[in-house]
Scaffold this motif. Structure first.
Motif, PDB file in Angstrom:
ATOM      1  N   SER A   1       0.182  -1.265  -0.336  1.00 37.80           N
ATOM      2  CA  SER A   1      -0.078  -0.218  -0.039  1.00 37.80           C
ATOM      3  C   SER A   1       0.754   1.513   0.141  1.00 37.80           C
ATOM      4  CB  SER A   1      -0.649  -0.077   1.546  1.00 37.80           C
ATOM      5  OG  SER A   1      -1.696   1.133   1.610  1.00 37.80           O
ATOM      6  N   TRP A   2       0.960   1.927  -0.967  1.00 37.81           N
ATOM      7  CA  TRP A   2       1.950   3.091  -1.188  1.00 37.81           C
ATOM      8  C   TRP A   2       0.756   4.240  -0.236  1.00 37.81           C
ATOM      9  CZ3 TRP A   2       5.369   5.628  -3.248  1.00 37.81           C
ATOM     10  CH2 TRP A   2       5.602   6.849  -3.267  1.00 37.81           C
ATOM     11  N   SER A   3      -0.394   4.252   0.221  1.00 34.10           N
ATOM     12  CA  SER A   3      -1.175   5.450   0.563  1.00 34.10           C
ATOM     13  C   SER A   3      -0.854   5.279   2.225  1.00 34.10           C
ATOM     14  CB  SER A   3      -2.393   5.212   0.282  1.00 34.10           C
ATOM     15  OG  SER A   3      -3.021   5.424  -0.476  1.00 34.10           O
ATOM     16  N   GLU A   4      -0.348   3.765   2.386  1.00 35.55           N
ATOM     17  CA  GLU A   4      -0.170   3.342   4.455  1.00 35.55           C
ATOM     18  C   GLU A   4       1.216   3.659   4.716  1.00 35.55           C
ATOM     19  OE1 GLU A   4      -0.015  -0.211   7.214  1.00 35.55           O
ATOM     20  OE2 GLU A   4      -0.381  -0.949   4.565  1.00 35.55           O
ATOM     21  N   MET A   5       2.175   3.419   3.186  1.00 36.76           N
ATOM     22  CA  MET A   5       3.512   3.702   3.239  1.00 36.76           C
ATOM     23  C   MET A   5       3.701   5.569   3.600  1.00 36.76           C
ATOM     24  SD  MET A   5       6.411   3.098   0.854  1.00 36.76           S
ATOM     25  CE  MET A   5       5.880   4.093  -0.097  1.00 36.76           C
ATOM     26  N   LEU A   6       2.567   6.313   3.051  1.00 32.80           N
ATOM     27  CA  LEU A   6       3.277   7.768   3.093  1.00 32.80           C
ATOM     28  C   LEU A   6       2.251   8.142   4.294  1.00 32.80           C
ATOM     29  CD1 LEU A   6       2.088   8.837  -0.817  1.00 32.80           C
ATOM     30  CD2 LEU A   6       4.144   8.556   0.162  1.00 32.80           C
ATOM     31  N   HIS A   7       1.760   7.360   4.633  1.00 27.19           N
ATOM     32  CA  HIS A   7       1.103   8.216   6.471  1.00 27.19           C
ATOM     33  C   HIS A   7       2.539   8.172   7.409  1.00 27.19           C
ATOM     34  CE1 HIS A   7      -3.063   8.361   5.098  1.00 27.19           C
ATOM     35  NE2 HIS A   7      -3.708   8.373   5.612  1.00 27.19           N
ATOM     36  N   ILE A   8       2.822   6.376   6.798  1.00 28.73           N
ATOM     37  CA  ILE A   8       3.769   6.228   7.948  1.00 28.73           C
ATOM     38  C   ILE A   8       5.264   7.063   7.862  1.00 28.73           C
ATOM     39  CG2 ILE A   8       5.815   4.607   9.034  1.00 28.73           C
ATOM     40  CD1 ILE A   8       3.011   2.161   8.056  1.00 28.73           C
ATOM     41  N   TYR A   9       5.533   7.519   6.621  1.00 32.11           N
ATOM     42  CA  TYR A   9       6.737   8.301   6.011  1.00 32.11           C
ATOM     43  C   TYR A   9       6.768   9.517   7.309  1.00 32.11           C
ATOM     44  CZ  TYR A   9       8.988  11.491   3.479  1.00 32.11           C
ATOM     45  OH  TYR A   9       9.961  12.134   2.675  1.00 32.11           O
ATOM     46  N   ARG A  10       5.022  10.199   7.138  1.00 31.34           N
ATOM     47  CA  ARG A  10       4.993  11.621   7.844  1.00 31.34           C
ATOM     48  C   ARG A  10       5.086  11.772   8.306  1.00 31.34           C
ATOM     49  NH1 ARG A  10       1.054  12.089   3.374  1.00 31.34           N
ATOM     50  NH2 ARG A  10      -0.820  11.596   4.419  1.00 31.34           N
ATOM     51  N   HIS A  11       4.940  10.575   9.270  1.00 29.08           N
ATOM     52  CA  HIS A  11       4.446  11.083  11.091  1.00 29.08           C
ATOM     53  C   HIS A  11       6.122  10.136  11.093  1.00 29.08           C
ATOM     54  CE1 HIS A  11       4.375   7.787  14.860  1.00 29.08           C
ATOM     55  NE2 HIS A  11       4.041   9.756  14.930  1.00 29.08           N
ATOM     56  N   ARG A  12       6.907   9.320  10.473  1.00 23.80           N
ATOM     57  CA  ARG A  12       7.999   9.019  11.470  1.00 23.80           C
ATOM     58  C   ARG A  12       9.461  10.098  10.640  1.00 23.80           C
ATOM     59  NH1 ARG A  12       8.658   3.160  12.446  1.00 23.80           N
ATOM     60  NH2 ARG A  12      10.853   3.738  13.601  1.00 23.80           N
ATOM     61  N   LEU A  13       9.129  10.367   9.751  1.00 22.78           N
ATOM     62  CA  LEU A  13      10.127  11.696   9.402  1.00 22.78           C
ATOM     63  C   LEU A  13       8.894  12.495  10.884  1.00 22.78           C
ATOM     64  CD1 LEU A  13      12.311  12.802   7.905  1.00 22.78           C
ATOM     65  CD2 LEU A  13      10.425  13.295   6.386  1.00 22.78           C
ATOM     66  N   ALA A  14       8.224  13.365  10.825  1.00 23.75           N
ATOM     67  CA  ALA A  14       8.207  14.615  11.730  1.00 23.75           C
ATOM     68  C   ALA A  14       9.223  14.150  12.524  1.00 23.75           C
ATOM     69  CB  ALA A  14       6.643  14.711  11.726  1.00 23.75           C
ATOM     70  N   ALA A  15       9.315  12.794  13.085  1.00 24.70           N
ATOM     71  CA  ALA A  15       9.145  12.342  14.236  1.00 24.70           C
ATOM     72  C   ALA A  15      10.674  12.350  14.453  1.00 24.70           C
ATOM     73  CB  ALA A  15       8.670  10.836  15.266  1.00 24.70           C
ATOM     74  N   LYS A  16      11.653  12.175  13.960  1.00 27.83           N
ATOM     75  CA  LYS A  16      13.278  12.183  13.533  1.00 27.83           C
ATOM     76  C   LYS A  16      13.142  13.774  13.494  1.00 27.83           C
ATOM     77  CE  LYS A  16      13.921   8.198  13.980  1.00 27.83           C
ATOM     78  NZ  LYS A  16      14.671   7.637  14.924  1.00 27.83           N
ATOM     79  N   LEU A  17      12.761  14.892  12.683  1.00 24.88           N
ATOM     80  CA  LEU A  17      13.190  16.240  12.436  1.00 24.88           C
ATOM     81  C   LEU A  17      12.881  16.902  13.953  1.00 24.88           C
ATOM     82  CD1 LEU A  17      11.394  17.154   8.866  1.00 24.88           C
ATOM     83  CD2 LEU A  17      13.891  16.702   9.726  1.00 24.88           C
ATOM     84  N   GLY A  18      12.353  16.165  14.663  1.00 26.45           N
ATOM     85  CA  GLY A  18      11.519  16.811  16.063  1.00 26.45           C
ATOM     86  C   GLY A  18      12.957  16.291  16.908  1.00 26.45           C
TER      87      GLY A  18
END
Length: 334
Positions: free
Chosen positions: A54-71
């Motif tokens: 699922s590309w859509s599911e992957m994008l949801h996870i990408y946004r969340h996990r990357l935001a955590a790393k940037l935080g």
């Protein structure tokens, strides 16, 4: 595996890089993989964030996990991997800086006094506390300590109605506290370190995207349950949500065009046909916007106040799904 996206990030301390990392997305035979490689002093670690179709599911996870790393303080080597100002106007950015400053410079005694006031007010007015004032608004009031109605109105989230209804009581609390800084609050921007503000913004995104990811996962689980011919209780078990929320989700899926008829039929199998017909006729007479008039029409005010109220409302909502589908089909046919 074919890498389709790769970007490098680094975490600095005093201008010197202390840690490097890469975020990547790859594809192989229809399977997407996404991960985070972090370069440590003793080698490299790899964290697989996603593997699936699922590309859509992957994008949801990408946004969340990357935001955590940037935080956490990581920043992209290649800019524009993430625009922290995305969707924010100049006025919106100024409001975010007020939120940030108030959260990083809390005044807990006043904040606790304000939350106690809100709790009493909510009880007296039989309202949810957040309808009176959000935690974020009370946090700002406790930090900036407005002394006049005009100053109170300068805080984002305070309009004429809220100031008129609650302003006097809020100001009674803040006027009793000595403050060190005054209004207007244009000094806040100079007080906030730019990197600290960026980190704070990323943490807000992390919270936002976590909620979106959870909502996506719940929706997917509900669709899988529909495909498997399961019932509402199964959706609740798989997702952890309450029955009321599960039925609301079914209503939304029906609006999107998904067929929930088998599940609705399975849930209503124990409801007498005559009772179902009475509900249907009540919708035709009263409309389907509000449930309470239909409840009283079919069951009367006394019966509707019994212990099975949740069950009655759930059945009304399930029948409303059918009724709305029938009405929409008739409209298109006509």
């Amino acid at each position: 595996m074919r890498i389709v996206f790769l970007n490098s990030l680094e975490k600095k301390d005093g201008g010197a890089m202390i840690r490097g990392a890469q975020v990547w997305i790859g594809e192989e035979e229809g399977v997407w993989r996404m991960g985070w490689n972090e370069l440590l002093a003793d080698g490299q670690t790899e964290d697989l964030w996603y593997e699936g179709a699922s590309w859509s599911e992957m994008l949801h996870i990408y946004r969340h996990r990357l935001a955590a790393k940037l935080g956490e303080g990581f920043r992209p080597v290649m800019e524009d991997i993430w625009d922290e100002k995305e969707g924010l106007t100049r006025r919106g950015m100024a409001a975010q800086k007020l939120f940030c400053y108030s959260e990083l410079n809390g005044n807990e005694p006043v904040y606790n006094e304000l939350t106690a006031w809100r709790r009493k007010k909510a009880s007296a007015e039989r309202k949810a506390p957040y309808l009176i004032a959000s935690n974020r608004l009370l946090r700002m009031i406790s930090v900036f300590l407005p002394q006049t109605a005009d100053e109170l109105l300068q805080l984002p989230g305070v309009g004429e109605n809220k100031a008129g209804e609650y302003g006097a009581e809020l100001l009674e609390i803040t006027k009793a506290v000595e403050r060190k800084r005054t209004f207007p609050l244009d000094w806040v921007e100079q007080e906030i370190d730019g990197e600290v503000f960026r980190t704070w913004l990323y943490k807000q995104k992390e919270v936002k995207y976590r909620a979106e990811m959870e909502k996506f996962s719940i929706r997917r689980a509900a669709l899988e349950a529909l495909a498997e011919g399961l019932k509402v209780e199964d959706i609740c078990t798989r997702t952890g949500i309450e029955r009321r929320d599960a039925v609301e989700l079914l209503e939304n899926l029906e609006k999107e065009g998904y067929n929930t008829d088998d599940l609705v039929s399975a849930e209503l199998v124990e409801m007498p046909e005559a009772e179902q017909q009475a509900v249907w006729l009540a919708y035709e007479e009263l409309g389907d916007a509000l449930l309470k008039p239909v409840l009283h029409k079919v069951y009367g005010t006394e019966a509707a106040e019994g212990g099975s109220l949740d069950t009655l409302y759930e059945r009304l909502r399930l029948i409303r799904i059918r009724y709305r589908r029938h009405r929409e089909s008739a409209r298109h046919a006509g």
